[in-house]
Write a protein that holds these residues in place. Structure first.
Motif, PDB file in Angstrom:
ATOM      1  N   SER A 218       0.825  -1.173  -0.177  1.00  0.00           N
ATOM      2  CA  SER A 218       0.017   0.192   0.222  1.00  0.00           C
ATOM      3  C   SER A 218       0.976   1.280   0.084  1.00  0.00           C
ATOM      4  CB  SER A 218      -0.955   0.029   1.326  1.00  0.00           C
ATOM      5  OG  SER A 218      -1.636   1.162   1.309  1.00  0.00           O
ATOM      6  N   SER A 219       2.097   1.482   0.706  1.00  0.00           N
ATOM      7  CA  SER A 219       2.874   2.601   0.900  1.00  0.00           C
ATOM      8  C   SER A 219       3.584   2.821  -0.544  1.00  0.00           C
ATOM      9  CB  SER A 219       3.811   2.248   2.127  1.00  0.00           C
ATOM     10  OG  SER A 219       3.300   2.226   3.180  1.00  0.00           O
ATOM     11  N   PHE A 220       4.177   1.645  -1.116  1.00  0.00           N
ATOM     12  CA  PHE A 220       5.140   1.692  -2.170  1.00  0.00           C
ATOM     13  C   PHE A 220       4.762   1.183  -3.434  1.00  0.00           C
ATOM     14  CE2 PHE A 220       7.767   1.486   1.850  1.00  0.00           C
ATOM     15  CZ  PHE A 220       8.252   2.841   1.716  1.00  0.00           C
ATOM     16  N   GLY A 221       3.446   0.620  -3.288  1.00  0.00           N
ATOM     17  CA  GLY A 221       3.054   0.023  -4.968  1.00  0.00           C
ATOM     18  C   GLY A 221       3.589  -0.978  -5.429  1.00  0.00           C
ATOM     19  N   HIS A 222       4.320  -1.756  -4.689  1.00  0.00           N
ATOM     20  CA  HIS A 222       4.993  -2.939  -5.327  1.00  0.00           C
ATOM     21  C   HIS A 222       5.229  -3.940  -4.272  1.00  0.00           C
ATOM     22  CE1 HIS A 222       8.948  -1.724  -3.668  1.00  0.00           C
ATOM     23  NE2 HIS A 222       8.646  -0.538  -4.327  1.00  0.00           N
ATOM     24  N   ALA A 223       5.537  -5.272  -4.473  1.00  0.00           N
ATOM     25  CA  ALA A 223       5.827  -6.541  -3.430  1.00  0.00           C
ATOM     26  C   ALA A 223       7.225  -6.081  -3.064  1.00  0.00           C
ATOM     27  CB  ALA A 223       5.934  -7.727  -4.379  1.00  0.00           C
ATOM     28  N   PHE A 224       7.283  -6.330  -1.671  1.00  0.00           N
ATOM     29  CA  PHE A 224       8.361  -6.189  -1.055  1.00  0.00           C
ATOM     30  C   PHE A 224       9.405  -7.445  -1.362  1.00  0.00           C
ATOM     31  CE2 PHE A 224      10.965  -5.343   2.780  1.00  0.00           C
ATOM     32  CZ  PHE A 224      11.419  -6.484   3.306  1.00  0.00           C
ATOM     33  N   VAL A 225      10.668  -6.887  -1.594  1.00  0.00           N
ATOM     34  CA  VAL A 225      11.559  -7.914  -2.035  1.00  0.00           C
ATOM     35  C   VAL A 225      12.865  -7.910  -1.241  1.00  0.00           C
ATOM     36  CG1 VAL A 225      11.169  -8.084  -4.537  1.00  0.00           C
ATOM     37  CG2 VAL A 225      12.673  -6.156  -3.722  1.00  0.00           C
ATOM     38  N   ILE A 226      13.540  -9.007  -0.734  1.00  0.00           N
ATOM     39  CA  ILE A 226      14.637  -8.953   0.250  1.00  0.00           C
ATOM     40  C   ILE A 226      15.297 -10.280  -0.305  1.00  0.00           C
ATOM     41  CG2 ILE A 226      13.002 -10.393   1.651  1.00  0.00           C
ATOM     42  CD1 ILE A 226      14.758  -8.704   4.017  1.00  0.00           C
ATOM     43  N   SER A 227      16.593 -10.210  -0.185  1.00  0.00           N
ATOM     44  CA  SER A 227      17.458 -11.363  -0.469  1.00  0.00           C
ATOM     45  C   SER A 227      17.395 -11.918   0.798  1.00  0.00           C
ATOM     46  CB  SER A 227      18.653 -11.123  -1.196  1.00  0.00           C
ATOM     47  OG  SER A 227      19.715 -12.279  -0.988  1.00  0.00           O
ATOM     48  N   LEU A 228      17.639 -13.280   0.920  1.00  0.00           N
ATOM     49  CA  LEU A 228      17.652 -13.958   2.415  1.00  0.00           C
ATOM     50  C   LEU A 228      18.965 -14.916   2.398  1.00  0.00           C
ATOM     51  CD1 LEU A 228      14.014 -14.780   3.420  1.00  0.00           C
ATOM     52  CD2 LEU A 228      15.423 -12.856   4.278  1.00  0.00           C
TER      53      LEU A 228
END
Length: 123
Positions: free
Chosen positions: A39-49
């Motif tokens: 909702s805040s950024f308009g795209h999926a959250f991406v993170i490398s784990l």
């Protein structure tokens, strides 16, 4: 990445389904955090784990989302671009590490499923 390239790359990413091994309360918190982020950024959250043990990944995702929700949009785009670079490196490394298939069995793999078992997760 240009602004348009980053927008296109982020649009191709999607949040994974719920982590079935996580407790119900954690899955609920994760869904809420994803919704707030998108909702805040308009795209999926991406993170490398990469480098995190499987049992640490949920905590890393939740803390990452919470931290990054405080970013302004320009800073978050830069962080997202860095995370995408890490994800792509992991996906390429996993593809290279796979045994070569015969030319009869080779097929094009979409960006989302290139390495479904990779420790790098777009969430």
């Amino acid at each position: 990445l240009s602004h348009a390239d980053l927008t296109e790359a982020l649009a191709a990413e999607s949040s994974p389904g719920p982590l079935h091994s996580a407790p119900p309360a954690a899955r609920t918190a994760l869904r809420a955090a994803h919704a707030a982020y998108e909702s805040s950024f308009g795209h999926a959250f991406v993170i490398s784990l990469d480098g995190y043990a499987p049992e640490e990944r949920l905590d890393q995702v939740l803390s990452g989302i919470r931290t990054r929700l405080s970013h302004d949009p320009d800073h978050e785009r830069a962080v997202s671009a860095d995370e995408l670079r890490r994800l792509v490196r992991s996906r390429i490394a996993a593809l290279i590490a796979r045994p070569r298939e015969s030319s009869e069995n080779v097929h094009t793999v979409s960006n989302k499923s290139a390495c479904p078992d990779s420790p790098s997760v777009a969430v």
